[in-house]
Design a protein around this motif. Structure first.
Motif, PDB file in Angstrom:
ATOM      1  N   PRO A  49       0.944  -1.487   0.267  1.00 19.45           N
ATOM      2  CA  PRO A  49       0.055  -0.134   0.083  1.00 19.45           C
ATOM      3  C   PRO A  49       1.009   1.289  -0.080  1.00 19.45           C
ATOM      4  CG  PRO A  49       0.211  -0.750   2.253  1.00 19.45           C
ATOM      5  CD  PRO A  49       0.685  -2.007   1.059  1.00 19.45           C
ATOM      6  N   HIS A  50       0.472   2.431  -0.777  1.00 16.14           N
ATOM      7  CA  HIS A  50       0.990   3.684  -0.522  1.00 16.14           C
ATOM      8  C   HIS A  50       1.017   4.195   0.828  1.00 16.14           C
ATOM      9  CE1 HIS A  50       2.728   7.568  -2.207  1.00 16.14           C
ATOM     10  NE2 HIS A  50       1.921   7.674  -1.472  1.00 16.14           N
ATOM     11  N   THR A  51       2.160   4.977   1.123  1.00 15.55           N
ATOM     12  CA  THR A  51       1.943   5.330   2.882  1.00 15.55           C
ATOM     13  C   THR A  51       2.335   6.064   2.865  1.00 15.55           C
ATOM     14  OG1 THR A  51       4.517   4.545   2.858  1.00 15.55           O
ATOM     15  CG2 THR A  51       2.962   2.653   3.529  1.00 15.55           C
ATOM     16  N   GLY A  52       2.228   6.987   1.368  1.00 13.80           N
ATOM     17  CA  GLY A  52       2.951   8.674   1.584  1.00 13.80           C
ATOM     18  C   GLY A  52       1.469   9.332   1.883  1.00 13.80           C
ATOM     19  N   PRO A  53       1.573  10.614   2.347  1.00 13.12           N
ATOM     20  CA  PRO A  53       0.500  11.903   2.961  1.00 13.12           C
ATOM     21  C   PRO A  53      -0.058  11.721   1.881  1.00 13.12           C
ATOM     22  CG  PRO A  53       2.915  12.778   2.019  1.00 13.12           C
ATOM     23  CD  PRO A  53       2.766  11.398   2.326  1.00 13.12           C
ATOM     24  N   VAL A  54      -1.671  12.089   2.085  1.00 11.52           N
ATOM     25  CA  VAL A  54      -2.540  12.078   1.682  1.00 11.52           C
ATOM     26  C   VAL A  54      -3.410  13.705   1.346  1.00 11.52           C
ATOM     27  CG1 VAL A  54      -4.895  11.396   0.267  1.00 11.52           C
ATOM     28  CG2 VAL A  54      -3.883   9.776   1.696  1.00 11.52           C
ATOM     29  N   THR A  55      -2.608  14.837   0.705  1.00  6.02           N
ATOM     30  CA  THR A  55      -2.588  15.665   0.544  1.00  6.02           C
ATOM     31  C   THR A  55      -3.105  16.303  -0.980  1.00  6.02           C
ATOM     32  OG1 THR A  55      -1.481  16.404   2.923  1.00  6.02           O
ATOM     33  CG2 THR A  55      -2.003  18.000   1.645  1.00  6.02           C
ATOM     34  N   THR A  56      -4.380  17.124  -1.069  1.00  3.09           N
ATOM     35  CA  THR A  56      -4.588  17.435  -2.082  1.00  3.09           C
ATOM     36  C   THR A  56      -5.150  18.709  -2.243  1.00  3.09           C
ATOM     37  OG1 THR A  56      -6.953  16.601  -2.065  1.00  3.09           O
ATOM     38  CG2 THR A  56      -5.134  15.300  -2.975  1.00  3.09           C
ATOM     39  N   SER A  57      -4.984  19.189  -1.347  1.00  3.01           N
ATOM     40  CA  SER A  57      -5.209  21.137  -1.226  1.00  3.01           C
ATOM     41  C   SER A  57      -4.418  22.084  -0.512  1.00  3.01           C
ATOM     42  CB  SER A  57      -6.784  20.914  -0.069  1.00  3.01           C
ATOM     43  OG  SER A  57      -6.902  22.459   0.641  1.00  3.01           O
ATOM     44  N   PHE A  58      -4.567  22.842  -1.910  1.00  2.00           N
ATOM     45  CA  PHE A  58      -3.371  23.757  -0.927  1.00  2.00           C
ATOM     46  C   PHE A  58      -2.923  24.238   0.023  1.00  2.00           C
ATOM     47  CE2 PHE A  58      -1.677  27.858  -0.618  1.00  2.00           C
ATOM     48  CZ  PHE A  58      -1.262  28.140  -1.394  1.00  2.00           C
ATOM     49  N   PHE A  59      -4.015  24.206   0.704  1.00  2.00           N
ATOM     50  CA  PHE A  59      -4.295  24.839   2.082  1.00  2.00           C
ATOM     51  C   PHE A  59      -3.803  24.182   2.996  1.00  2.00           C
ATOM     52  CE2 PHE A  59      -6.785  28.370   0.382  1.00  2.00           C
ATOM     53  CZ  PHE A  59      -6.401  29.490   0.776  1.00  2.00           C
ATOM     54  N   LEU A  60      -4.222  22.766   2.446  1.00  2.00           N
ATOM     55  CA  LEU A  60      -3.676  21.492   4.027  1.00  2.00           C
ATOM     56  C   LEU A  60      -2.703  21.506   3.708  1.00  2.00           C
ATOM     57  CD1 LEU A  60      -6.869  18.797   3.403  1.00  2.00           C
ATOM     58  CD2 LEU A  60      -5.831  20.292   5.447  1.00  2.00           C
ATOM     59  N   MET A  61      -1.679  21.941   2.175  1.00  2.00           N
ATOM     60  CA  MET A  61      -0.624  21.543   1.684  1.00  2.00           C
ATOM     61  C   MET A  61       0.484  22.505   2.612  1.00  2.00           C
ATOM     62  SD  MET A  61       2.383  19.419   1.019  1.00  2.00           S
ATOM     63  CE  MET A  61       1.286  18.627  -0.280  1.00  2.00           C
ATOM     64  N   LEU A  62      -0.497  23.837   2.945  1.00  2.00           N
ATOM     65  CA  LEU A  62      -0.086  25.157   3.730  1.00  2.00           C
ATOM     66  C   LEU A  62       0.571  24.751   4.771  1.00  2.00           C
ATOM     67  CD1 LEU A  62       1.018  27.807   3.206  1.00  2.00           C
ATOM     68  CD2 LEU A  62      -0.675  28.608   4.097  1.00  2.00           C
ATOM     69  N   ARG A  64       0.287  21.934   6.220  1.00  2.00           N
ATOM     70  CA  ARG A  64       1.309  20.348   6.554  1.00  2.00           C
ATOM     71  C   ARG A  64       2.666  20.869   6.633  1.00  2.00           C
ATOM     72  NH1 ARG A  64       1.244  15.038   6.534  1.00  2.00           N
ATOM     73  NH2 ARG A  64       3.129  13.887   6.115  1.00  2.00           N
ATOM     74  N   VAL A  65       3.045  21.915   6.028  1.00  2.00           N
ATOM     75  CA  VAL A  65       4.761  22.726   5.368  1.00  2.00           C
ATOM     76  C   VAL A  65       4.757  22.989   6.687  1.00  2.00           C
ATOM     77  CG1 VAL A  65       6.497  23.645   4.446  1.00  2.00           C
ATOM     78  CG2 VAL A  65       4.355  22.411   3.115  1.00  2.00           C
ATOM     79  N   ARG A  66       3.643  24.366   6.811  1.00  2.00           N
ATOM     80  CA  ARG A  66       4.178  25.345   8.339  1.00  2.00           C
ATOM     81  C   ARG A  66       4.347  24.186   9.936  1.00  2.00           C
ATOM     82  NH1 ARG A  66       5.844  26.649  11.772  1.00  2.00           N
ATOM     83  NH2 ARG A  66       5.020  28.805  13.498  1.00  2.00           N
ATOM     84  N   ARG A  67       3.535  23.176   9.350  1.00  2.00           N
ATOM     85  CA  ARG A  67       3.452  22.094  10.893  1.00  2.00           C
ATOM     86  C   ARG A  67       4.882  21.067  10.876  1.00  2.00           C
ATOM     87  NH1 ARG A  67       2.205  16.903  11.370  1.00  2.00           N
ATOM     88  NH2 ARG A  67       0.355  16.629   9.759  1.00  2.00           N
ATOM     89  N   LEU A  68       5.283  20.926   9.955  1.00  2.00           N
ATOM     90  CA  LEU A  68       6.150  20.291   9.802  1.00  2.00           C
ATOM     91  C   LEU A  68       7.906  20.812  10.074  1.00  2.00           C
ATOM     92  CD1 LEU A  68       5.000  17.139   8.121  1.00  2.00           C
ATOM     93  CD2 LEU A  68       5.427  17.143  10.602  1.00  2.00           C
ATOM     94  N   GLU A  69       7.692  21.539   8.816  1.00  2.00           N
ATOM     95  CA  GLU A  69       9.212  22.175   8.662  1.00  2.00           C
ATOM     96  C   GLU A  69       9.105  23.823   9.047  1.00  2.00           C
ATOM     97  OE1 GLU A  69      10.054  22.162   4.665  1.00  2.00           O
ATOM     98  OE2 GLU A  69      10.232  19.500   4.673  1.00  2.00           O
ATOM     99  N   GLY A  70       8.222  24.197   9.545  1.00  2.00           N
ATOM    100  CA  GLY A  70       7.660  25.576   9.717  1.00  2.00           C
ATOM    101  C   GLY A  70       8.456  26.419   8.431  1.00  2.00           C
ATOM    102  N   TRP A  71       8.178  27.841   9.283  1.00  2.00           N
ATOM    103  CA  TRP A  71       8.804  28.826   8.251  1.00  2.00           C
ATOM    104  C   TRP A  71       9.996  28.707   7.435  1.00  2.00           C
ATOM    105  CZ3 TRP A  71       4.562  31.740   7.365  1.00  2.00           C
ATOM    106  CH2 TRP A  71       3.671  32.015   8.649  1.00  2.00           C
TER     107      TRP A  71
END
Length: 321
Positions: A49-62, A64-71
């Motif tokens: 099975p694919h285990t990568g993140p399921v993120t298909t929305s611009f703001f959800l990706m925004l 996610r990036v902010r939460r995991l990698e910060g500014w």
């Protein structure tokens, strides 16, 4: 060639706004994220099975990036984006007589108004000069490693494979990428300009006493914008997927497969415990423009080709502004 101080100031202001909006690279990561609908094969032909993140929305990706990698993660790609934009703008100003104080003259959807030969030169210039910076920018955005801002050669050890560093021209041979960029640039520079010249007379001859004229022109405008977005957005998604693929020479792997990380031991990761996005298995890369489009549709659905479509439409709208 001397430029007025006010032009340079306006250019600097617009550049700051441009970087604030585009440098975070959320759109690049959204379009590069590999999100298959079902199961996939591992190198031994086993099903997993694919285990990568399921993120298909611009703001959800925004988010996610902010939460995991910060500014700091949001600002990845700043330096290559800045350099490529400055080169693009200076070329337009020096060789095509475009004003530095006129931001629309420096966007791909709003190429400088010039002669037929100038437009041809512009179309040739863009893929030849901007393709390597685009590859470096996209890879610097999707990489999980923290790259130093002021050590570019050190960073290239992560962003480029040994073969790409020895033979930089290989970047132009990335299967399908140059074709995707040529199609994108041709439509954005030539197609949209022709449509704009045909459409603007309709928009300029508006009789206030006959509001249906304006309604008809607005309908045509929206229809053309949707049609252009339907063409340009898939080309941008395909270009993103192909740009993050690496070229290397290895007997046991396809020549365009993603190279195993070998020069990353000195680079800390932004988020060691969780990947921000998932990339396609490096043993089964996209083999070209048509192959990329086909695999995206078959594995992720046709909607994957229209990630961030509304941002592409904004660019089309700017053409008629």
């Amino acid at each position: 060639m001397a430029f007025p101080i006010t032009s340079l100031l306006l250019f600097a202001i617009f550049l700051s706004i441009f970087l604030l909006i585009t440098v975070p690279g959320v759109l690049v990561r959204l379009r590069a994220n590999y999100n298959p609908k079902g199961l996939q094969l591992d190198p031994e032909d086993g099903v997993q099975p694919h285990t990568g993140p399921v993120t298909t929305s611009f703001f959800l990706m925004l988010s996610r990036v902010r939460r995991l990698e910060g500014w700091a993660g949001l600002m990845k790609g700043t330096v290559p984006t800045l350099l490529s934009y400055v080169v693009h703008s200076l070329f337009s100003a020096i060789f095509l007589d475009a004003s530095l104080s006129s931001p629309p003259n420096h966007d791909i959807y709003n190429s400088p108004a010039t002669t037929i030969w100038g437009t041809l030169l512009y179309c040739i210039f863009l893929p030849l000069v901007s393709l390597p910076p685009m590859i470096i920018t996209y890879r610097s955005i999707v990489t999980p490693y923290q790259l130093p801002y002021f050590r570019p050669l050190h960073s290239l050890r992560v962003l480029l494979t040994p073969m790409e560093r020895r033979k930089p021209w290989v970047l132009y041979l990335t299967p399908g990428l140059l074709a995707a960029e040529l199609l994108h640039i041709t439509y954005a520079v030539v197609g949209l300009r022709i449509i704009r010249h045909l459409l603007l007379p309709l928009l300029s001859h508006v009789d206030n006493s006959v509001p249906q004229h304006f309604s008809r022109s607005l309908t045509i405008f929206l229809a053309i914008s949707l049609f252009s977005t339907a063409i340009l957005c898939p080309l941008e998604v395909i270009s993103t997927r192909l740009a993050v693929q690496r070229n290397h020479e290895s007997a046991e792997h396809n020549s365009v497969a993603q190279e195993k990380a070998g020069d990353t031991k000195d680079f800390p990761e932004y988020s060691p415990d969780e990947d921000v996005i998932g990339l396609r298995n490096d043993t089964d890369p996209y083999l070209g423009f048509r192959d990329c489009a086909r695999k995206i549709i078959n594995e992720e659905g046709w909607r994957a080709l229209y990630r961030g479509w509304w941002l592409t439409m904004f660019g089309v709208f700017a053409t008629f502004a």
